[in-house]
Design an enzyme around this catalytic site. Structure first.
Site, PDB file in Angstrom:
ATOM      1  N   TYR A 241      -1.766  -0.883  10.606  1.00 49.37           N
ATOM      2  CA  TYR A 241      -1.895  -1.169   9.165  1.00 49.37           C
ATOM      3  C   TYR A 241      -0.591  -0.802   8.452  1.00 49.37           C
ATOM      4  CZ  TYR A 241      -3.829  -1.132   4.399  1.00 49.37           C
ATOM      5  OH  TYR A 241      -4.074  -1.371   3.059  1.00 49.37           O
TER       6      TYR A 241
ATOM      7  N   SER B  98       0.878  -1.175   0.000  1.00 48.90           N
ATOM      8  CA  SER B  98       0.000   0.000   0.000  1.00 48.90           C
ATOM      9  C   SER B  98       0.909   1.216   0.000  1.00 48.90           C
ATOM     10  CB  SER B  98      -0.856  -0.007   1.271  1.00 48.90           C
ATOM     11  OG  SER B  98      -1.480   1.250   1.461  1.00 48.90           O
TER      12      SER B  98
HETATM   13  P1  NDP Z   1     -11.591  -5.529  -0.341  1.00 45.83           P
HETATM   14  O1  NDP Z   1     -12.091  -5.418   1.057  1.00 45.83           O
HETATM   15  O2  NDP Z   1     -12.548  -5.323  -1.474  1.00 45.83           O
HETATM   16  O3  NDP Z   1     -10.901  -6.960  -0.562  1.00 45.83           O
HETATM   17  C1  NDP Z   1     -10.178  -7.606   0.448  1.00 45.83           C
HETATM   18  C2  NDP Z   1     -10.045  -9.056   0.076  1.00 45.83           C
HETATM   19  O4  NDP Z   1      -9.250  -9.717   1.079  1.00 45.83           O
HETATM   20  C3  NDP Z   1     -11.385  -9.771   0.024  1.00 45.83           C
HETATM   21  O5  NDP Z   1     -11.408 -10.662  -1.058  1.00 45.83           O
HETATM   22  C4  NDP Z   1     -11.422 -10.529   1.335  1.00 45.83           C
HETATM   23  O6  NDP Z   1     -12.159 -11.730   1.200  1.00 45.83           O
HETATM   24  C5  NDP Z   1      -9.949 -10.864   1.518  1.00 45.83           C
HETATM   25  N1  NDP Z   1      -9.657 -11.178   2.906  1.00 45.83           N
HETATM   26  C6  NDP Z   1      -9.701 -10.366   3.989  1.00 45.83           C
HETATM   27  N2  NDP Z   1      -9.427 -11.064   5.098  1.00 45.83           N
HETATM   28  C7  NDP Z   1      -9.208 -12.347   4.696  1.00 45.83           C
HETATM   29  C8  NDP Z   1      -8.899 -13.548   5.376  1.00 45.83           C
HETATM   30  N3  NDP Z   1      -8.758 -13.594   6.705  1.00 45.83           N
HETATM   31  N4  NDP Z   1      -8.739 -14.692   4.660  1.00 45.83           N
HETATM   32  C9  NDP Z   1      -8.885 -14.660   3.311  1.00 45.83           C
HETATM   33  N5  NDP Z   1      -9.185 -13.566   2.610  1.00 45.83           N
HETATM   34  C10 NDP Z   1      -9.348 -12.427   3.306  1.00 45.83           C
HETATM   35  O7  NDP Z   1     -10.394  -4.514  -0.439  1.00 45.83           O
HETATM   36  P2  NDP Z   1      -9.204  -4.301  -1.495  1.00 45.83           P
HETATM   37  O8  NDP Z   1      -9.440  -5.017  -2.760  1.00 45.83           O
HETATM   38  O9  NDP Z   1      -8.974  -2.870  -1.517  1.00 45.83           O
HETATM   39  O10 NDP Z   1      -8.003  -4.975  -0.694  1.00 45.83           O
HETATM   40  C11 NDP Z   1      -7.086  -5.882  -1.280  1.00 45.83           C
HETATM   41  C12 NDP Z   1      -5.697  -5.561  -0.767  1.00 45.83           C
HETATM   42  O11 NDP Z   1      -5.319  -4.283  -1.248  1.00 45.83           O
HETATM   43  C13 NDP Z   1      -5.553  -5.503   0.752  1.00 45.83           C
HETATM   44  O12 NDP Z   1      -4.346  -6.153   1.134  1.00 45.83           O
HETATM   45  C14 NDP Z   1      -5.481  -4.016   1.039  1.00 45.83           C
HETATM   46  O13 NDP Z   1      -4.757  -3.744   2.211  1.00 45.83           O
HETATM   47  C15 NDP Z   1      -4.744  -3.540  -0.203  1.00 45.83           C
HETATM   48  N6  NDP Z   1      -4.847  -2.114  -0.504  1.00 45.83           N
HETATM   49  C16 NDP Z   1      -6.052  -1.536  -0.804  1.00 45.83           C
HETATM   50  C17 NDP Z   1      -6.126  -0.175  -1.095  1.00 45.83           C
HETATM   51  C18 NDP Z   1      -7.408   0.519  -1.410  1.00 45.83           C
HETATM   52  O14 NDP Z   1      -7.461   1.754  -1.399  1.00 45.83           O
HETATM   53  N7  NDP Z   1      -8.476  -0.178  -1.725  1.00 45.83           N
HETATM   54  C19 NDP Z   1      -4.918   0.640  -1.092  1.00 45.83           C
HETATM   55  C20 NDP Z   1      -3.726  -0.054  -0.795  1.00 45.83           C
HETATM   56  C21 NDP Z   1      -3.690  -1.388  -0.519  1.00 45.83           C
HETATM   57  P3  NDP Z   1     -13.178 -12.358   2.271  1.00 45.83           P
HETATM   58  O15 NDP Z   1     -13.683 -11.247   3.134  1.00 45.83           O
HETATM   59  O16 NDP Z   1     -14.236 -12.980   1.398  1.00 45.83           O
HETATM   60  O17 NDP Z   1     -12.374 -13.379   2.993  1.00 45.83           O
END
Ligand code: NDP
Length: 240
Positions: A146, A133
């Site tokens: 975070y 990030s």
């Molecule tokens: P979302 O919340 O849309 O997606 C997060 C994903 O992570 C979901 O598919 C969720 O699936 C999965 N996830 C969370 N916890 C678990 C777990 N314990 N086991 C398995 N899967 C898990 O957000 P983003 O797409 O934005 O996030 C994706 C990544 O990008 C993250 O690492 C986030 O920190 C990073 N990021 C996002 C930014 C943004 O602005 N959006 C900026 C910078 C980085 P489920 O809940 O079904 O398990």
């Protein structure tokens, strides 16, 4: 000849989902992992194994990888993406949120690496894309744990890159700014959430997850002797 298998954690929404669609459109079989398996199944992508996996469960990831590899051959690219953003005032935040962040964003990242990187080393090829990030490059006061988790991703990626480079395995870090996904649904601190949303409005909004997905596909499709080590992507008006 069929294309190699791509494994994605956190493929049920946001950037992971967009990346699954991009690689599928490029003709790859997929292993999709997240807890909301029905969301991944609803994508209805061809040659795709969807597994209900919590990245805190090391055995579950290993079993999913073994299952998908038995059908489609070795994982050639892992998008180590699953993560949670429990942002909040560090003085007020319950330590349980710290635990959750550390367990998912730190231990979960290691758990997903474990069943794939040694095979890549032995085969002398493969690509790992670790999700960091902009908060893995600079710190924000209400992102304390975070930020720590994403700085961790940078540190282990750099170390792993050095370890795997002699074996022609690529380690890429991608560091997005504000991307329109479900990420804010997990912020429980109302003041932090408001400040984040106000800033998002101020800069004209986030950008689509599909842009991040396109960047990952581009980096993967470069020849194996070309490594884009790091990618940082933000909305143009996100100046910090
Ligand atoms: P979302 O919340 O849309 O997606 C997060 C994903 O992570 C979901 O598919 C969720 O699936 C999965 N996830 C969370 N916890 C678990 C777990 N314990 N086991 C398995 N899967 C898990 O957000 P983003 O797409 O934005 O996030 C994706 C990544 O990008 C993250 O690492 C986030 O920190 C990073 N990021 C996002 C930014 C943004 O602005 N959006 C900026 C910078 C980085 P489920 O809940 O079904 O398990």
């Amino acid at each position: 000849m069929s294309k190699p298998l791509i494994a994605i954690t956190g493929a049920s929404s946001g950037i992971g989902e967009a990346t699954a669609k991009a690689f599928s459109a490029a003709g790859h079989p997929l292993l999709l992992m997240a807890r909301r398996v029905e969301r991944m199944e609803a994508l209805n992508l061809p040659d795709t194994v969807c597994r209900q996996v919590d990245v805190r469960d090391r055995e579950a990831i290993a079993a999913a990888v073994a299952d998908a590899e038995s059908q489609y051959g070795p994982v050639d690219c892992l998008f180590n993406n699953a993560g949670i953003a429990r942002l909040g005032d560090i003085g007020e935040q319950p330590p349980e949120e710290w635990d959750e962040t550390i367990d998912i964003n730190i231990k979960g990242v290691m758990n997903a690496l474990h069943p794939v990187f040694k095979g890549m080393k032995e085969r002398r090829g493969g690509t790992i894309v670790n999700m960091s990030s902009i908060a893995g490059r600079k710190v924000y006061p209400d992102h304390t744990v975070y930020c720590g988790s994403k700085f961790f991703v940078h540190a282990i990626s750099e170390s792993l890159r050095g370890y795997l480079a002699p074996f022609d395995v690529r380690v890429i870090v991608i560091s997005p700014g504000i991307i329109d996904t479900e990420v804010l649904d997990h912020v429980n601190d109302p003041n932090t959430l408001k400040a984040y949303k106000d800033n998002k409005v101020r800069i004209g909004g986030g950008i689509a997850a599909s842009h991040v997905a396109d960047m990952i596909l581009f980096a993967y499709q470069m020849p194996q002797n070309v490594l884009i080590q790091e990618m940082v992507v933000t909305p143009t008006r996100q100046e910090y």
